[in-house]
Motif scaffolding. Structure first.
Motif, PDB file in Angstrom:
ATOM      1  N   MET A  38       0.837  -1.196   0.000  1.00 31.01           N
ATOM      2  CA  MET A  38       0.000   0.000   0.000  1.00 31.01           C
ATOM      3  C   MET A  38       0.873   1.248   0.000  1.00 31.01           C
ATOM      4  SD  MET A  38      -3.174  -0.861  -0.136  1.00 31.01           S
ATOM      5  CE  MET A  38      -3.889   0.715   0.299  1.00 31.01           C
ATOM      6  N   LEU A  39       1.994   1.173   0.712  1.00 30.41           N
ATOM      7  CA  LEU A  39       2.938   2.291   0.730  1.00 30.41           C
ATOM      8  C   LEU A  39       3.662   2.415  -0.602  1.00 30.41           C
ATOM      9  CD1 LEU A  39       4.442   1.843   4.310  1.00 30.41           C
ATOM     10  CD2 LEU A  39       2.760   3.536   3.567  1.00 30.41           C
ATOM     11  N   LEU A  40       4.035   1.271  -1.183  1.00 32.14           N
ATOM     12  CA  LEU A  40       4.656   1.299  -2.507  1.00 32.14           C
ATOM     13  C   LEU A  40       3.686   1.869  -3.545  1.00 32.14           C
ATOM     14  CD1 LEU A  40       6.593  -2.105  -2.715  1.00 32.14           C
ATOM     15  CD2 LEU A  40       7.524   0.175  -2.295  1.00 32.14           C
ATOM     16  N   THR A  73       6.021  16.273  -3.897  1.00 30.45           N
ATOM     17  CA  THR A  73       7.378  16.000  -3.421  1.00 30.45           C
ATOM     18  C   THR A  73       7.371  15.663  -1.941  1.00 30.45           C
ATOM     19  OG1 THR A  73       8.209  17.580  -5.045  1.00 30.45           O
ATOM     20  CG2 THR A  73       9.735  16.865  -3.338  1.00 30.45           C
ATOM     21  N   GLY A  74       6.567  16.399  -1.170  1.00 26.61           N
ATOM     22  CA  GLY A  74       6.433  16.072   0.250  1.00 26.61           C
ATOM     23  C   GLY A  74       5.871  14.682   0.460  1.00 26.61           C
ATOM     24  N   LEU A  75       4.913  14.294  -0.391  1.00 24.62           N
ATOM     25  CA  LEU A  75       4.346  12.942  -0.317  1.00 24.62           C
ATOM     26  C   LEU A  75       5.404  11.879  -0.581  1.00 24.62           C
ATOM     27  CD1 LEU A  75       0.901  13.322  -2.092  1.00 24.62           C
ATOM     28  CD2 LEU A  75       1.277  12.429   0.200  1.00 24.62           C
ATOM     29  N   SER A  76       6.229  12.091  -1.589  1.00 24.72           N
ATOM     30  CA  SER A  76       7.272  11.114  -1.909  1.00 24.72           C
ATOM     31  C   SER A  76       8.236  10.945  -0.740  1.00 24.72           C
ATOM     32  CB  SER A  76       8.043  11.553  -3.161  1.00 24.72           C
ATOM     33  OG  SER A  76       7.231  11.468  -4.301  1.00 24.72           O
ATOM     34  N   ILE A  77       8.629  12.054  -0.132  1.00 24.97           N
ATOM     35  CA  ILE A  77       9.566  11.997   1.002  1.00 24.97           C
ATOM     36  C   ILE A  77       8.955  11.213   2.156  1.00 24.97           C
ATOM     37  CG2 ILE A  77      10.735  13.377   2.760  1.00 24.97           C
ATOM     38  CD1 ILE A  77      11.052  15.565   0.643  1.00 24.97           C
ATOM     39  N   TYR A  78       7.706  11.512   2.495  1.00 27.59           N
ATOM     40  CA  TYR A  78       7.084  10.843   3.635  1.00 27.59           C
ATOM     41  C   TYR A  78       6.660   9.416   3.296  1.00 27.59           C
ATOM     42  CZ  TYR A  78       7.337  14.535   7.032  1.00 27.59           C
ATOM     43  OH  TYR A  78       7.823  15.446   7.950  1.00 27.59           O
ATOM     44  N   ASN A  79       6.424   9.120   2.026  1.00 29.67           N
ATOM     45  CA  ASN A  79       6.191   7.726   1.655  1.00 29.67           C
ATOM     46  C   ASN A  79       7.434   6.886   1.919  1.00 29.67           C
ATOM     47  OD1 ASN A  79       3.495   7.673   0.751  1.00 29.67           O
ATOM     48  ND2 ASN A  79       4.062   8.555  -1.221  1.00 29.67           N
ATOM     49  N   ILE A  80       8.606   7.417   1.565  1.00 29.58           N
ATOM     50  CA  ILE A  80       9.863   6.717   1.845  1.00 29.58           C
ATOM     51  C   ILE A  80      10.043   6.547   3.348  1.00 29.58           C
ATOM     52  CG2 ILE A  80      12.372   6.867   1.686  1.00 29.58           C
ATOM     53  CD1 ILE A  80      11.272   6.232  -0.963  1.00 29.58           C
ATOM     54  N   ILE A 115      -1.007  -4.587  11.981  1.00 30.58           N
ATOM     55  CA  ILE A 115      -0.966  -3.795  10.742  1.00 30.58           C
ATOM     56  C   ILE A 115      -1.709  -4.534   9.634  1.00 30.58           C
ATOM     57  CG2 ILE A 115       0.496  -2.643   9.054  1.00 30.58           C
ATOM     58  CD1 ILE A 115       0.737  -1.523  11.870  1.00 30.58           C
ATOM     59  N   SER A 116      -2.843  -3.991   9.251  1.00 34.29           N
ATOM     60  CA  SER A 116      -3.650  -4.574   8.176  1.00 34.29           C
ATOM     61  C   SER A 116      -3.683  -3.621   6.992  1.00 34.29           C
ATOM     62  CB  SER A 116      -5.075  -4.836   8.666  1.00 34.29           C
ATOM     63  OG  SER A 116      -5.708  -3.615   9.015  1.00 34.29           O
ATOM     64  N   ARG A 117      -4.284  -4.076   5.902  1.00 35.32           N
ATOM     65  CA  ARG A 117      -4.421  -3.211   4.728  1.00 35.32           C
ATOM     66  C   ARG A 117      -5.298  -2.006   5.048  1.00 35.32           C
ATOM     67  NH1 ARG A 117      -6.539  -6.657  -0.108  1.00 35.32           N
ATOM     68  NH2 ARG A 117      -7.443  -7.869   1.590  1.00 35.32           N
ATOM     69  N   ARG A 118      -6.316  -2.224   5.861  1.00 36.62           N
ATOM     70  CA  ARG A 118      -7.191  -1.115   6.250  1.00 36.62           C
ATOM     71  C   ARG A 118      -6.420  -0.075   7.058  1.00 36.62           C
ATOM     72  NH1 ARG A 118     -12.504   0.280   7.148  1.00 36.62           N
ATOM     73  NH2 ARG A 118     -12.923   1.464   9.058  1.00 36.62           N
ATOM     74  N   THR A 119      -5.620  -0.560   8.017  1.00 35.87           N
ATOM     75  CA  THR A 119      -4.808   0.353   8.823  1.00 35.87           C
ATOM     76  C   THR A 119      -3.852   1.154   7.953  1.00 35.87           C
ATOM     77  OG1 THR A 119      -4.908  -1.179  10.694  1.00 35.87           O
ATOM     78  CG2 THR A 119      -3.182   0.504  10.743  1.00 35.87           C
ATOM     79  N   MET A 120      -3.179   0.458   7.029  1.00 34.53           N
ATOM     80  CA  MET A 120      -2.221   1.135   6.160  1.00 34.53           C
ATOM     81  C   MET A 120      -2.912   2.094   5.206  1.00 34.53           C
ATOM     82  SD  MET A 120       0.993   1.351   6.005  1.00 34.53           S
ATOM     83  CE  MET A 120       1.653  -0.163   6.710  1.00 34.53           C
ATOM     84  N   SER A 121      -4.134   1.766   4.781  1.00 32.23           N
ATOM     85  CA  SER A 121      -4.887   2.675   3.915  1.00 32.23           C
ATOM     86  C   SER A 121      -5.192   3.978   4.641  1.00 32.23           C
ATOM     87  CB  SER A 121      -6.196   2.021   3.458  1.00 32.23           C
ATOM     88  OG  SER A 121      -5.944   0.856   2.700  1.00 32.23           O
ATOM     89  N   ILE A 122      -5.525   3.881   5.927  1.00 33.56           N
ATOM     90  CA  ILE A 122      -5.780   5.078   6.735  1.00 33.56           C
ATOM     91  C   ILE A 122      -4.508   5.907   6.867  1.00 33.56           C
ATOM     92  CG2 ILE A 122      -6.402   5.887   9.046  1.00 33.56           C
ATOM     93  CD1 ILE A 122      -8.240   3.437   9.289  1.00 33.56           C
ATOM     94  N   VAL A 123      -3.372   5.227   7.070  1.00 33.23           N
ATOM     95  CA  VAL A 123      -2.084   5.927   7.177  1.00 33.23           C
ATOM     96  C   VAL A 123      -1.770   6.668   5.878  1.00 33.23           C
ATOM     97  CG1 VAL A 123       0.407   5.602   7.408  1.00 33.23           C
ATOM     98  CG2 VAL A 123      -1.153   4.354   8.908  1.00 33.23           C
ATOM     99  N   VAL A 124      -1.963   5.994   4.746  1.00 31.06           N
ATOM    100  CA  VAL A 124      -1.687   6.606   3.443  1.00 31.06           C
ATOM    101  C   VAL A 124      -2.603   7.794   3.193  1.00 31.06           C
ATOM    102  CG1 VAL A 124      -1.840   6.219   0.948  1.00 31.06           C
ATOM    103  CG2 VAL A 124      -0.746   4.510   2.409  1.00 31.06           C
TER     104      VAL A 124
END
Length: 334
Positions: free
Chosen positions: A68-70, A115-122, A143-152
């Motif tokens: 999800m982060l990738l 650009t800020g998104l790319s930095i924080y995605n890394i 850590i589930s897909r739902r949790t990571m979706s909320i983080v993203v």
């Protein structure tokens, strides 16, 4: 990404003289070649990241929290290639901002947010990998897909709110004069410090510290596997040896990804921070700007070079196998 310079130190007339357009010096053939190369870079960035996006969305095996982060990184990189890189490359080739003020504001907002998104995605990928290696059982259970979706989603919202606020409080929406060939946001002293911490010091510190921890943990795992091999059967040794090689390869790919990211990021911030010490040259500034955004081009190339599963995904996409029934269930890791 912003120019760290006190806007009160430059009056409007000085800025207009400094950023005025210059006459073309290259031949028509050189301009055509430059535009062909620029088009190739944009297409490589957009298409490469589109392949990552389609792969993660289509194949069921890739529907994991980490991916999800990738996916978020690929989306931000793809939008950088489509919306940010074309005007930057045109600006560089023409040695002048040839568009109007309204498009300049849109361009700056888009560039800063993505650009800020790319930095924080890394940075989030660093956090994810550290948690997964340091406490794998807790990670799997929490850590589930739902949790990571909320983080993203939160990351995208936070980047949007922060950059709109930064632009608003530094007068990008109220400035009535736009110098010929200029498209910059000059920050006041307070916002320069805030932005430096939020967009550079904090995320880079997180990335460096956590990836250092990842390598330390990976080394411990490799040592433990090696010791286990000394007390197990040959069949088990083969399995554990394969696991050890997989961890080493994963650590290597992470190291390359982060190293390339820092190499692309550092020149921009170093040059920006020198804005109060040396005279900023538009030509040099645009070059480090391009180096910064080339990271979005390089990321899919790294995946293609080091991840066999991504190469299998590319083959399935380009040969249109993904249009077949149940193609999403293909085992891409075998």
């Amino acid at each position: 990404m912003h120019v760290f310079i006190n806007q009160t130190e430059l009056n409007q007339s000085d800025r207009c003289v400094h950023f005025s357009c210059s006459e073309r010096s290259a031949s028509p053939t050189s301009y055509v070649l430059l535009y062909v190369c620029a088009t190739a870079v944009v297409l490589l960035t957009v298409c490469g990241n589109l392949l990552v996006i389609v792969s993660v969305l289509h194949f069921k095996q890739l529907h994991t929290p980490t991916n999800m982060l990738l996916l978020s990184l690929a989306v931000s990189d793809c939008l950088i290639g489509a919306l940010v890189m074309p005007p930057v490359l045109i600006w560089t080739i023409e040695s002048c901002w040839i568009f109007d003020k309204g498009y300049c504001i849109t361009f700056l907002m888009t560039a800063y947010v993505l650009t800020g998104l790319s930095i924080y995605n890394i940075a989030l990928i660093a956090v994810d990998r550290y948690l997964a290696l340091s406490n794998p059982f807790l990670y799997i259970n929490t850590i589930s897909r739902r949790t990571m979706s909320i983080v993203v989603f939160s990351n995208w919202c936070a980047s949007l709110v922060y950059n709109v606020s930064l632009c608003y409080f530094n007068g990008i929406f109220t400035s009535s004069v736009m110098c010929p060939g200029e498209c910059y946001l000059f920050l006041n002293e307070v916002w320069s410090v805030i932005d430096l911490v939020i967009t550079f010091i904090f995320p880079c510190s997180v990335i460096i510290i956590l990836y250092t921890g990842v390598f330390v943990i990976a080394k411990k795992h490799a040592t433990a596997i090696r010791e286990l091999n000394n007390h197990t059967r040959p069949e088990t040794q083969k399995i554990t040896s394969h696991s050890m090689k997989s961890e080493r390869k994963a650590a290597k790919v992470l190291g390359i990804l982060v190293s390339v990211f820092l190499v692309c990021l550092l020149p921009y911030f170093i040059y920006s921070l020198l804005g109060d010490i040396i005279e900023l040259q538009t030509e040099t500034f645009l070059k480090v700007f391009i180096v910064l955004y080339l990271n979005s081009t390089i990321n899919p190339v790294i995946y293609a070079l080091f991840y066999p599963w991504f190469r299998r995904c590319i083959k399935s996409i380009l040969t249109l196998q993904i249009l077949q029934t149940d193609s999403a269930l293909i085992n891409i890791f075998s």
